[in-house]
Design an enzyme around this catalytic site. Structure first.
Site, PDB file in Angstrom:
ATOM      1  N   ASN A  10      13.643  -0.407 -25.292  1.00  0.00           N
ATOM      2  CA  ASN A  10      13.800  -0.776 -26.675  1.00  0.00           C
ATOM      3  C   ASN A  10      14.557   0.195 -27.393  1.00  0.00           C
ATOM      4  OD1 ASN A  10      14.131  -2.414 -29.042  1.00  0.00           O
ATOM      5  ND2 ASN A  10      12.022  -2.173 -29.279  1.00  0.00           N
ATOM      6  N   TRP A  11      15.720   0.060 -27.876  1.00  0.00           N
ATOM      7  CA  TRP A  11      16.499   1.188 -28.400  1.00  0.00           C
ATOM      8  C   TRP A  11      16.337   0.866 -30.000  1.00  0.00           C
ATOM      9  CZ3 TRP A  11      21.762   1.187 -25.075  1.00  0.00           C
ATOM     10  CH2 TRP A  11      21.372   1.997 -23.718  1.00  0.00           C
ATOM     11  N   LYS A  12      15.896  -0.219 -30.281  1.00  0.00           N
ATOM     12  CA  LYS A  12      15.769  -0.510 -31.992  1.00  0.00           C
ATOM     13  C   LYS A  12      17.208  -0.156 -32.539  1.00  0.00           C
ATOM     14  CE  LYS A  12      11.151   1.224 -31.549  1.00  0.00           C
ATOM     15  NZ  LYS A  12       9.800   1.311 -32.036  1.00  0.00           N
ATOM     16  N   HIS A  98       8.637  -8.686 -31.558  1.00  0.00           N
ATOM     17  CA  HIS A  98       8.325  -7.153 -31.532  1.00  0.00           C
ATOM     18  C   HIS A  98       7.509  -6.980 -33.105  1.00  0.00           C
ATOM     19  CE1 HIS A  98       8.546  -2.694 -32.238  1.00  0.00           C
ATOM     20  NE2 HIS A  98       8.972  -2.894 -30.898  1.00  0.00           N
ATOM     21  N   GLU A 100       7.801  -4.878 -35.026  1.00  0.00           N
ATOM     22  CA  GLU A 100       8.909  -4.527 -36.327  1.00  0.00           C
ATOM     23  C   GLU A 100       9.176  -5.904 -36.914  1.00  0.00           C
ATOM     24  OE1 GLU A 100      10.823  -1.573 -34.276  1.00  0.00           O
ATOM     25  OE2 GLU A 100       8.967  -0.201 -34.133  1.00  0.00           O
ATOM     26  N   GLU A 170       1.570  -4.680 -27.269  1.00  0.00           N
ATOM     27  CA  GLU A 170       1.901  -3.212 -27.986  1.00  0.00           C
ATOM     28  C   GLU A 170       1.103  -3.172 -29.083  1.00  0.00           C
ATOM     29  OE1 GLU A 170       6.094  -2.171 -27.144  1.00  0.00           O
ATOM     30  OE2 GLU A 170       6.247  -3.424 -28.618  1.00  0.00           O
ATOM     31  N   GLY A 176       5.497   3.994 -31.973  1.00  0.00           N
ATOM     32  CA  GLY A 176       6.302   5.257 -32.671  1.00  0.00           C
ATOM     33  C   GLY A 176       5.409   6.137 -33.316  1.00  0.00           C
ATOM     34  N   SER A 216       4.118   4.467 -27.629  1.00  0.00           N
ATOM     35  CA  SER A 216       4.071   5.671 -27.336  1.00  0.00           C
ATOM     36  C   SER A 216       3.920   5.951 -25.842  1.00  0.00           C
ATOM     37  CB  SER A 216       3.035   6.620 -28.348  1.00  0.00           C
ATOM     38  OG  SER A 216       3.592   6.450 -29.570  1.00  0.00           O
ATOM     39  N   GLY A 237       9.952   2.600 -26.474  1.00  0.00           N
ATOM     40  CA  GLY A 237      10.894   3.014 -27.432  1.00  0.00           C
ATOM     41  C   GLY A 237      11.740   4.407 -27.483  1.00  0.00           C
ATOM     42  N   GLY A 238      10.891   4.904 -28.259  1.00  0.00           N
ATOM     43  CA  GLY A 238      11.665   6.449 -28.264  1.00  0.00           C
ATOM     44  C   GLY A 238      11.801   7.101 -26.907  1.00  0.00           C
TER      45      GLY A 238
HETATM   46  C1  PEP Z   1       8.594  -0.272 -29.021  1.00  0.00           C
HETATM   47  O1  PEP Z   1       9.680   0.045 -29.853  1.00  0.00           O
HETATM   48  O2  PEP Z   1       8.446  -1.252 -28.466  1.00  0.00           O
HETATM   49  C2  PEP Z   1       7.844   0.903 -28.752  1.00  0.00           C
HETATM   50  C3  PEP Z   1       6.766   0.925 -28.001  1.00  0.00           C
HETATM   51  O3  PEP Z   1       8.235   2.166 -29.238  1.00  0.00           O
HETATM   52  P1  PEP Z   1       7.585   3.556 -28.899  1.00  0.00           P
HETATM   53  O4  PEP Z   1       7.673   3.833 -27.170  1.00  0.00           O
HETATM   54  O5  PEP Z   1       8.613   4.667 -29.357  1.00  0.00           O
HETATM   55  O6  PEP Z   1       6.168   3.604 -29.285  1.00  0.00           O
END
Ligand code: PEP
Length: 253
Positions: A10-12, A98, A100, A170, A176, A216, A237-238
């Site tokens: 997930n590149w956000k 999500h 966010e 999640e 994050g 994470s 994500g990251g």
């Molecule tokens: C996400 O954005 O769904 C996510 C899990 O981010 P991260 O891996 O950066 O925690």
């Protein structure tokens, strides 16, 4: 039959179009899809709306998902994107719910349910995100929260359609933050979600639904999650932003 493994990035709000296309070229040059096939792993990325078209053109077999979509077909919804628009560029996967979006747009499980039904009507697959906040976790409310999100989000989704949905657990406190949930917590909640799906759809159908952990996930911890019986992959994500790190995630599955 064993469920496939799924690694979804997930590149956000990251990557310009040029950066996103470069990532796709790296995936091709590093033969990541070949590695994924040999390991029985499905690979995908969710770029920003602006990059979707070019990423789809350069995907070379990667699943390409939008990070959201609207439940209406068209209309006065400034900044939103409809399923039909996604369909036109060949995108047929979308992340829904999500944290966010739930946090910044006050997106409720009812809204997610409407979106899921619109996606299904268009024959899309959805990655439906659920998870509790830190406060809810500390109050021991994780399963209550997840139950509401699963039951409302999947309301009136038929047994025929549920196979098009992937669930991503999640915990909001782990997204994050670098504070990933332990593999035991992930398995406990993903197993609980599978139990809810069993009640809704029966054991056989529930046993085929993919459930991911997200929060994470990094190359050095992904393996522990994938060892769990009810965790079928990761929403990342990251650590999905750089192709080298994405490759390491895949290699460590
Ligand atoms: C996400 O954005 O769904 C996510 C899990 O981010 P991260 O891996 O950066 O925690």
């Amino acid at each position: 039959m064993a469920r496939k493994k799924f690694l979804m990035g997930n590149w956000k709000m990251n990557h310009t179009i040029a950066e996103a296309v470069r990532f796709c070229e790296d995936v091709k040059n590093d033969s990541l899809l070949k590695i994924a096939r040999s390991k029985g792993v499905i690979l995908g990325v969710a770029p920003s709306y602006l990059s979707l078209y070019q990423v789809k053109r350069h995907a070379h077999g990667l699943i390409v998902a939008s990070q959201d979509c609207h439940y209406e077909e068209s209309g006065a919804y400034t900044s939103s994107v409809s399923c039909g628009m996604l369909e036109e560029i060949g995108v047929n996967w979308s992340i829904i719910g999500h944290s966010e979006r739930r946090t910044y747009d006050n997106e409720t499980s009812f809204v997610c349910n409407r979106k899921i039904h619109t996606l299904l009507k268009h024959g899309f697959h959805a990655i439906y995100c659920v998870g509790e906040t830190l406060k809810e976790y500390e109050q021991g409310l994780t399963k209550d929260v997840v139950k509401e999100q699963v039951l409302v989000g999947l309301m009136n989704v038929s047994k025929e359609d549920i196979g098009k949905i992937v669930i991503a657990y999640e915990p909001v406190w782990s997204i994050g933050t670098g504070k990933n949930a332990s593999a035991e917590i992930a398995e406990d909640v993903c197993g609980y979600i599978r139990g809810l799906l069993e009640e809704l759809y029966g054991k056989v159908t529930a046993s085929k639904i993919l459930i991911l952990y997200g929060g994470s996930v990094k190359p050095n911890n992904i393996h522990d999650y994938l060892l769990q019986a009810d965790v079928d992959g990761a929403l990342v994500g990251g650590a999905s932003l750089k192709s080298e790190s994405f490759k390491e995630l895949l290699e460590n599955i």
